[in-house]
Design a protein around this motif. Structure first.
Motif, PDB file in Angstrom:
ATOM      1  N   LYS A  11       0.822  -1.205   0.000  1.00 20.20           N
ATOM      2  CA  LYS A  11       0.000   0.000   0.000  1.00 20.20           C
ATOM      3  C   LYS A  11       0.862   1.262   0.000  1.00 20.20           C
ATOM      4  O   LYS A  11       1.948   1.280   0.583  1.00 20.20           O
ATOM      5  CB  LYS A  11      -0.889  -0.022   1.240  1.00 20.20           C
ATOM      6  N   GLY A  12       0.356   2.307  -0.623  1.00 25.45           N
ATOM      7  CA  GLY A  12       1.082   3.571  -0.697  1.00 25.45           C
ATOM      8  C   GLY A  12       0.841   4.445   0.524  1.00 25.45           C
ATOM      9  O   GLY A  12      -0.163   4.297   1.217  1.00 25.45           O
ATOM     10  N   GLY A  13       1.787   5.349   0.761  1.00 24.77           N
ATOM     11  CA  GLY A  13       1.587   6.379   1.774  1.00 24.77           C
ATOM     12  C   GLY A  13       1.574   5.898   3.211  1.00 24.77           C
ATOM     13  O   GLY A  13       1.051   6.576   4.086  1.00 24.77           O
ATOM     14  N   PRO A 121       8.894   1.426  -4.094  1.00 26.83           N
ATOM     15  CA  PRO A 121       7.644   2.112  -4.442  1.00 26.83           C
ATOM     16  C   PRO A 121       6.459   1.286  -3.952  1.00 26.83           C
ATOM     17  O   PRO A 121       6.616   0.107  -3.629  1.00 26.83           O
ATOM     18  CB  PRO A 121       7.678   2.148  -5.966  1.00 26.83           C
ATOM     19  N   ALA A 122       5.286   1.900  -3.878  1.00 26.51           N
ATOM     20  CA  ALA A 122       4.073   1.161  -3.521  1.00 26.51           C
ATOM     21  C   ALA A 122       3.739   0.201  -4.657  1.00 26.51           C
ATOM     22  O   ALA A 122       4.306   0.288  -5.742  1.00 26.51           O
ATOM     23  CB  ALA A 122       2.926   2.146  -3.291  1.00 26.51           C
ATOM     24  N   GLY A 123       2.810  -0.700  -4.395  1.00 25.49           N
ATOM     25  CA  GLY A 123       2.372  -1.606  -5.442  1.00 25.49           C
ATOM     26  C   GLY A 123       3.131  -2.919  -5.416  1.00 25.49           C
ATOM     27  O   GLY A 123       3.962  -3.160  -4.538  1.00 25.49           O
ATOM     28  N   THR A 179       3.510   1.604  11.648  1.00 30.81           N
ATOM     29  CA  THR A 179       3.698   3.055  11.703  1.00 30.81           C
ATOM     30  C   THR A 179       2.364   3.772  11.811  1.00 30.81           C
ATOM     31  O   THR A 179       1.302   3.200  11.590  1.00 30.81           O
ATOM     32  CB  THR A 179       4.420   3.576  10.439  1.00 30.81           C
ATOM     33  N   ARG A 180       2.454   5.067  12.133  1.00 28.51           N
ATOM     34  CA  ARG A 180       1.284   5.924  12.278  1.00 28.51           C
ATOM     35  C   ARG A 180       0.318   5.346  13.304  1.00 28.51           C
ATOM     36  O   ARG A 180      -0.896   5.393  13.124  1.00 28.51           O
ATOM     37  CB  ARG A 180       0.595   6.126  10.916  1.00 28.51           C
ATOM     38  N   TYR A 181       0.871   4.806  14.368  1.00 29.78           N
ATOM     39  CA  TYR A 181       0.054   4.207  15.422  1.00 29.78           C
ATOM     40  C   TYR A 181      -0.468   5.305  16.338  1.00 29.78           C
ATOM     41  O   TYR A 181       0.294   6.056  16.927  1.00 29.78           O
ATOM     42  CB  TYR A 181       0.887   3.196  16.208  1.00 29.78           C
ATOM     43  N   ALA A 218       9.794  17.223  10.563  1.00 25.82           N
ATOM     44  CA  ALA A 218      11.133  16.810  10.129  1.00 25.82           C
ATOM     45  C   ALA A 218      11.221  16.807   8.615  1.00 25.82           C
ATOM     46  O   ALA A 218      12.194  17.309   8.032  1.00 25.82           O
ATOM     47  CB  ALA A 218      11.458  15.426  10.691  1.00 25.82           C
ATOM     48  N   SER A 219      10.189  16.268   7.934  1.00 20.70           N
ATOM     49  CA  SER A 219      10.304  16.175   6.486  1.00 20.70           C
ATOM     50  C   SER A 219      10.205  17.566   5.846  1.00 20.70           C
ATOM     51  O   SER A 219      10.829  17.821   4.819  1.00 20.70           O
ATOM     52  CB  SER A 219       9.308  15.176   5.895  1.00 20.70           C
ATOM     53  N   ASN A 220       9.462  18.476   6.468  1.00 19.97           N
ATOM     54  CA  ASN A 220       9.472  19.858   5.973  1.00 19.97           C
ATOM     55  C   ASN A 220      10.844  20.515   6.129  1.00 19.97           C
ATOM     56  O   ASN A 220      11.228  21.365   5.332  1.00 19.97           O
ATOM     57  CB  ASN A 220       8.417  20.693   6.697  1.00 19.97           C
TER      58      ASN A 220
HETATM   59  N1  LIG Z   1       4.564   8.364  12.181  1.00 16.71           N
HETATM   60  C1  LIG Z   1       3.999   9.296  11.395  1.00 16.71           C
HETATM   61  N2  LIG Z   1       3.255  10.270  11.927  1.00 16.71           N
HETATM   62  C2  LIG Z   1       2.675  11.218  11.156  1.00 16.71           C
HETATM   63  N3  LIG Z   1       2.781  11.259   9.816  1.00 16.71           N
HETATM   64  C3  LIG Z   1       3.518  10.312   9.212  1.00 16.71           C
HETATM   65  C4  LIG Z   1       4.161   9.265   9.960  1.00 16.71           C
HETATM   66  N4  LIG Z   1       4.816   8.456   9.086  1.00 16.71           N
HETATM   67  C5  LIG Z   1       4.601   8.967   7.863  1.00 16.71           C
HETATM   68  N5  LIG Z   1       3.832  10.087   7.918  1.00 16.71           N
HETATM   69  C6  LIG Z   1       3.373  10.922   6.806  1.00 16.71           C
HETATM   70  O1  LIG Z   1       2.667  10.121   5.889  1.00 16.71           O
HETATM   71  C7  LIG Z   1       2.914  10.543   4.563  1.00 16.71           C
HETATM   72  C8  LIG Z   1       3.421   9.354   3.745  1.00 16.71           C
HETATM   73  O2  LIG Z   1       4.666   8.949   4.259  1.00 16.71           O
HETATM   74  P1  LIG Z   1       5.789   8.353   3.315  1.00 16.71           P
HETATM   75  O3  LIG Z   1       6.061   9.225   2.157  1.00 16.71           O
HETATM   76  O4  LIG Z   1       6.942   7.968   4.182  1.00 16.71           O
HETATM   77  O5  LIG Z   1       5.033   7.049   2.826  1.00 16.71           O
HETATM   78  P2  LIG Z   1       5.453   6.050   1.657  1.00 16.71           P
HETATM   79  O6  LIG Z   1       4.997   4.700   2.107  1.00 16.71           O
HETATM   80  O7  LIG Z   1       6.875   6.202   1.309  1.00 16.71           O
HETATM   81  O8  LIG Z   1       4.545   6.561   0.475  1.00 16.71           O
HETATM   82  P3  LIG Z   1       4.613   6.128  -1.083  1.00 16.71           P
HETATM   83  O9  LIG Z   1       3.950   4.802  -1.145  1.00 16.71           O
HETATM   84  O10 LIG Z   1       3.861   7.198  -1.767  1.00 16.71           O
HETATM   85  O11 LIG Z   1       6.069   6.083  -1.442  1.00 16.71           O
HETATM   86  C9  LIG Z   1       3.906  11.670   4.651  1.00 16.71           C
HETATM   87  O12 LIG Z   1       3.214  12.871   4.569  1.00 16.71           O
HETATM   88  C10 LIG Z   1       4.527  11.495   6.017  1.00 16.71           C
HETATM   89  O13 LIG Z   1       4.954  12.709   6.553  1.00 16.71           O
END
Ligand SMILES: Nc1ncnc2c1ncn2[C@@H]1O[C@H](COP(=O)(O)OP(=O)(O)OP(=O)(O)O)[C@@H](O)[C@H]1O
Ligand SMILES: [Mg+2]
Lengths: 271, 245
Positions: A11-13, A121-123, A179-181, A218-220
């Motif tokens: 999955k993406g994102g 990449p996703a997918g 992640t994103r828990y 951080a990413s900003n």
């Molecule tokens: N622990 C977190 N808390 C809050 N936001 C997060 C966290 N982890 C990731 N994000 C946010 O989620 C978004 C997607 O993250 P990221 O680009 O790392 O995902 P990805 O799996 O690499 O996506 P893609 O599949 O498009 O490559 C970003 O905006 C990132 O800042």
């Protein structure tokens, strides 16, 4: 010979790029030589998260096509001298990634670096399968929700069938990075529980990264979260995950579970 | 111009048996298609990319109706690889070929000369032998979870999974299916016509279960069974289920 890690999810994102940068920096802070490789050709992101976007001259596709040497394409991090980035191409098509080309690049990188971390990449298409092809171990990034878990399950199936390790009949070491828990949403029952995810995917947990605005901040700033603010909750969770990838045995704490070990014993009565 | 064959090797033609899904429509066809759409909508992608054989044995339809049925199925992305039980005259050009009972096939070596002088057999000679349920069922044991997107296909006998079957995964067995874990995907037992086959699992959360071609979706099952250790068997044309300890 260095170790190759693929950071993948289906999955993406879900946080692959965030995790690649954070783990890469965490491992490099310990003095180990680390390269993070962006396989997301056409949608590169890792250069932004690493804060190196203005320094990209050559990329992975250039190296594969023989238009640049590997040393010309590698970008050294400004903050950590043992951390490098091999960026993806933003303009080229992902069909430019050939199996032989990727084989050659990864083999060369393994000779020089202790850790080669591939941001998939996703997918489940070519880009994703090429990113996992050479991996010695996989970090499967999953969010605690049904669709992400199912896609991760699918990716685990591919890790066990479409990689060089699988073709040689060896077992791929797989680690779950949740992640994103969000502990508030977990309490409300809006998210899958950690145990449920573990039961479905049945691979060991390497870390739980809390949902936190520190990641976006951080990413900003253009820095891996482990470099931007080493003391924030997601950074600490990534540091611990990096130690587990090195083979250390550390107990895992569920973010927001403030009761801790004493809380588990006494917490219920107090409430 | 005659071509001189210098290579004495014969062309090797192999026989191979595949497990195909068999659809046996009944009349009226419109009603049957509605039921098919219902099954497909509840189990999305079920027929995609799978070889399907259409069995029209004993079905009172003519050539035009068969062609229509074939087109209706094509519209639903059901790809028919062959038609069983149709008279040869019903299968015009543009239709899939006739197929006979799915017995296991051995390798065949065909010498060019023989192949040239032998007439193809006409379709309705030789009574079709039905596949026999083997006296000794074989078994396949999988020691890890079946992941989403994977299928385990074992027409020869029983399948035992030491682990879970994920949502989006499937197990298709000629005999019984045993899952020592959660069954979240699809399980199809007795697919070679073995109605005595059963399905056992530690935790029932299946998307679909089938025994000898009779299907049941999770929403058709008693909520009391969901999440429980369950066995499923066939009683006539209905799937029965009960918890096991
Ligand atoms: N622990 C977190 N808390 C809050 N936001 C997060 C966290 N982890 C990731 N994000 C946010 O989620 C978004 C997607 O993250 P990221 O680009 O790392 O995902 P990805 O799996 O690499 O996506 P893609 O599949 O498009 O490559 C970003 O905006 C990132 O800042
Ligand atoms: Mg990414």
């Amino acid at each position: 010979m260095g170790k190759v890690i693929v950071v993948t999810s289906g999955k993406g994102g879900v946080g692959k790029t965030t995790s690649t940068a954070a783990l890469g920096a965490a491992l490099a802070q310990n003095g180990e030589r680390v390269v993070v490789v962006d396989f997301d050709v056409g949608l590169r992101n890792l250069d932004l998260v690493m804060g190196a976007e203005r320094r990209v001259v050559y990329d992975l596709v250039n190296v594969i096509q023989g238009e640049a040497k590997l040393t010309q394409a590698l970008i050294r991090d400004k903050r950590l001298e043992s951390l490098f980035l091999l960026p993806a191409s933003q303009t080229r098509d992902k069909d430019n990634l050939t199996t032989e080309g990727v084989d050659r690049v990864i083999t060369e990188l393994k000779r020089v670096f202790d850790w080669v971390i591939c941001d998939s990449p996703a997918g489940i298409e070519r880009g994703a399968t090429l990113a996992m092809r050479h991996a010695d171990m996989a970090v499967v990034v999953t969010n605690p929700e049904v669709s992400s878990v199912r896609d991760s399950d699918r990716i685990i199936g591919l890790l066990d069938s479409k990689t060089l390790k699988a073709e040689r009949g060896e077992r791929m070491e797989k680690h779950l990075m949740l992640t994103r828990y969000d502990s508030a949403r977990a309490d409300r029952g809006d998210m899958l529980k950690v145990d449920d995810v573990l039961e479905i995917l049945s691979i060991p947990l390497v870390g739980i990264i809390p949902e936190s605005s520190d990641v976006l901040r951080a990413s900003n700033m253009g820095a891996p979260v482990t470099l931007a603010d080493a003391r924030c909750a997601p950074a600490m969770a990534y540091f611990e995950a990096a130690r587990r990838l090195r083979g250390e045995q550390l107990p895992i704490t569920i973010p927001g579970d403030k009761r801790g070990i004493f809380g588990k014993i006494f917490g219920r009565k107090a409430a | 111009m005659t071509k001189v064959l210098t290579d004495a090797r014969s062309i090797r033609i192999k026989g191979r048996s595949f497990l195909a899904l068999v659809l046996s429509p009944d009349l009226p066809l419109d009603d049957w298609l509605v039921r098919l759409d219902d099954l497909a909508s509840r189990s999305a992608g079920f027929f995609l990319d799978r070889p399907v054989v259409l069995d029209v044995t004993g079905l009172a339809i003519d050539k035009v109706q068969l062609k229509e049925l074939f087109e209706q199925l094509a519209e639903r992305n059901v790809r028919i690889m062959g038609i069983e039980g149709a008279r040869p005259s019903m299968l015009g050009p543009g239709m899939p070929p006739a197929m006979k009972g799915g017995k296991p096939a051995a390798d065949i070596e065909v010498k060019e000369r023989e192949a040239a002088c032998e007439e193809p057999e006409s379709v309705d000679t030789a009574p079709v032998e039905l596949p026999q349920v083997r006296a000794i069922t074989q078994s396949l044991v999988i020691n890890e979870p079946v992941r989403s997107g994977q299928s385990i296909i074992f027409p020869e006998g029983d399948v035992t999974i030491v682990g879970s079957v994920a949502s989006g995964a499937e197990v298709i067995a000629g005999g019984s299916i045993h899952v020592y874990g959660a069954l979240r995907g699809r399980a199809m037992a007795g697919t070679t016509g073995n109605s005595a086959s059963r399905i056992f699992c530690r935790k029932l959360e299946a998307e679909l279960v089938a025994i000898d071609g009779i299907y049941k979706m999770i929403e058709d099952m008693s909520p009391a069974l969901v999440g429980q250790p369950v066995q499923l068997w066939l009683d006539g044309d209905s799937i029965m289920a009960s918890t096991i300890i």
